[in-house]
Design an enzyme around this catalytic site. Structure first.
Site, PDB file in Angstrom:
ATOM      1  N   ASN A  34       0.852  -1.192   0.000  1.00 55.76           N
ATOM      2  CA  ASN A  34       0.000   0.000   0.000  1.00 55.76           C
ATOM      3  C   ASN A  34       0.882   1.235   0.000  1.00 55.76           C
ATOM      4  O   ASN A  34       2.099   1.145   0.094  1.00 55.76           O
ATOM      5  CB  ASN A  34      -0.966  -0.034   1.188  1.00 55.76           C
ATOM      6  CG  ASN A  34      -0.243  -0.011   2.514  1.00 55.76           C
ATOM      7  OD1 ASN A  34       0.399   0.973   2.867  1.00 55.76           O
ATOM      8  ND2 ASN A  34      -0.325  -1.107   3.269  1.00 55.76           N
ATOM      9  N   HIS A  35       0.256   2.402  -0.085  1.00 53.78           N
ATOM     10  CA  HIS A  35       0.990   3.662  -0.284  1.00 53.78           C
ATOM     11  C   HIS A  35       1.492   4.333   0.988  1.00 53.78           C
ATOM     12  O   HIS A  35       1.908   5.486   0.942  1.00 53.78           O
ATOM     13  CB  HIS A  35       0.114   4.654  -1.054  1.00 53.78           C
ATOM     14  CG  HIS A  35      -0.095   4.288  -2.484  1.00 53.78           C
ATOM     15  ND1 HIS A  35       0.945   4.169  -3.368  1.00 53.78           N
ATOM     16  CD2 HIS A  35      -1.220   3.991  -3.169  1.00 53.78           C
ATOM     17  CE1 HIS A  35       0.475   3.826  -4.558  1.00 53.78           C
ATOM     18  NE2 HIS A  35      -0.845   3.703  -4.450  1.00 53.78           N
TER      19      HIS A  35
END
Ligand code: CTP
Ligand code: CA
Length: 227
Positions: A34-35
């Site tokens: 994920n970011h």
């Protein structure tokens, strides 16, 4: 900058902070991630350390430098992160779980690189262990346990439900409604909700300032526990 004879408010306290994303391997060259940049958690680790705490930072993969005076433990997957957090939990007075832990992980990790074949491709995923909830079950009255919540709708209600379900003292709700808040930004807009239901909403701020606001609340909580 510590002055002579100044007593730092978290001197003698131990803190465990999780930060960053987790990477869940699909095969030797691919993962689901994920970011999360890790900036929020690193700022918290830095602030708690500056206030005198002995800080262990359990970090997923990030591009950040280890804050001064902080002991960093690098992990990759949600399962690694669970093991590391379990190892440091018991001795910790303060636990802040700001990592963006993957909710699902591949059932099987291919030992060889998966070759492209069909036009569509499925990966079977299984739920990861909720690290924060696991720690919440073991929490003692001497510990301050803080979680985060990222919500897009029914934010306060969902955050309150996480707070009670995971047995937390505080939950930091990241509000996504503002430009410049959350993933990859240097700023964040948060609402901090306490176990007793007290809610403080803060304006959009630099993540280092959000870390200071949270640290103030943590210091007060530790002082109320020990008084
Ligand atoms: N968390 C965790 N372990 C997981 C998932 C989440 O420790 N496997 C922690 C995060 O570090 C965060 C809190 O739980 O402090 C809330 O994470 P969030 O993703 O907002 O909530 P979830 O409980 O995973 O629920 P959902 O993603 O469905 O909203
Ligand atoms: Ca989640």
């Amino acid at each position: 900058q510590q002055l002579f004879n100044e007593v730092l408010p978290l001197k003698g306290k131990k803190a465990l902070v999780s930060a960053g994303p987790t990477y869940e391997a699909i095969d030797p060259v691919r993962f689901i991630g994920n970011h999360s940049s890790g900036k929020m958690g690193y700022a918290i680790a830095n602030t708690l350390s500056a206030l005198g705490a002995d800080v262990v930072l359990v970090s997923g993969p990030t591009a950040l430098e280890t804050p001064k005076g902080v002991t960093r433990v690098d992990v990759t997957s949600a399962s690694d992160m669970l093991n590391a957090c379990n190892a440091y939990f018991e001795l910790a007075d303060i636990i802040v779980m700001s990592a963006a832990v993957a909710d699902y992980t591949p059932v099987e990790v291919a030992t060889q690189k998966i070759k492209k074949k069909e036009n569509s491709f499925q990966i079977d995923l299984t739920k990861t262990t909720d690290i924060l909830a696991t720690l919440g079950q073991k929490k003692s009255v001497k510990q301050t346990l803080v979680g985060f919540a990222l919500e897009t709708n029914n934010a306060i209600e969902n955050a309150k439900s996480k707070l009670s379900r995971k047995n937390l003292d505080f939950i930091v709700l990241n509000t996504m409604e503002d430009e410049g808040a959350g993933f990859a930004h240097d700023t964040n807009k948060v609402t901090i909700i306490s176990k007793s239901g007290h809610t403080s909403t803060f304006p959009l701020k630099d993540k280092t300032e959000v870390a200071s606001d949270l640290a103030t609340i943590i210091v007060e909580h530790q002082q109320s526990i020990n008084s």
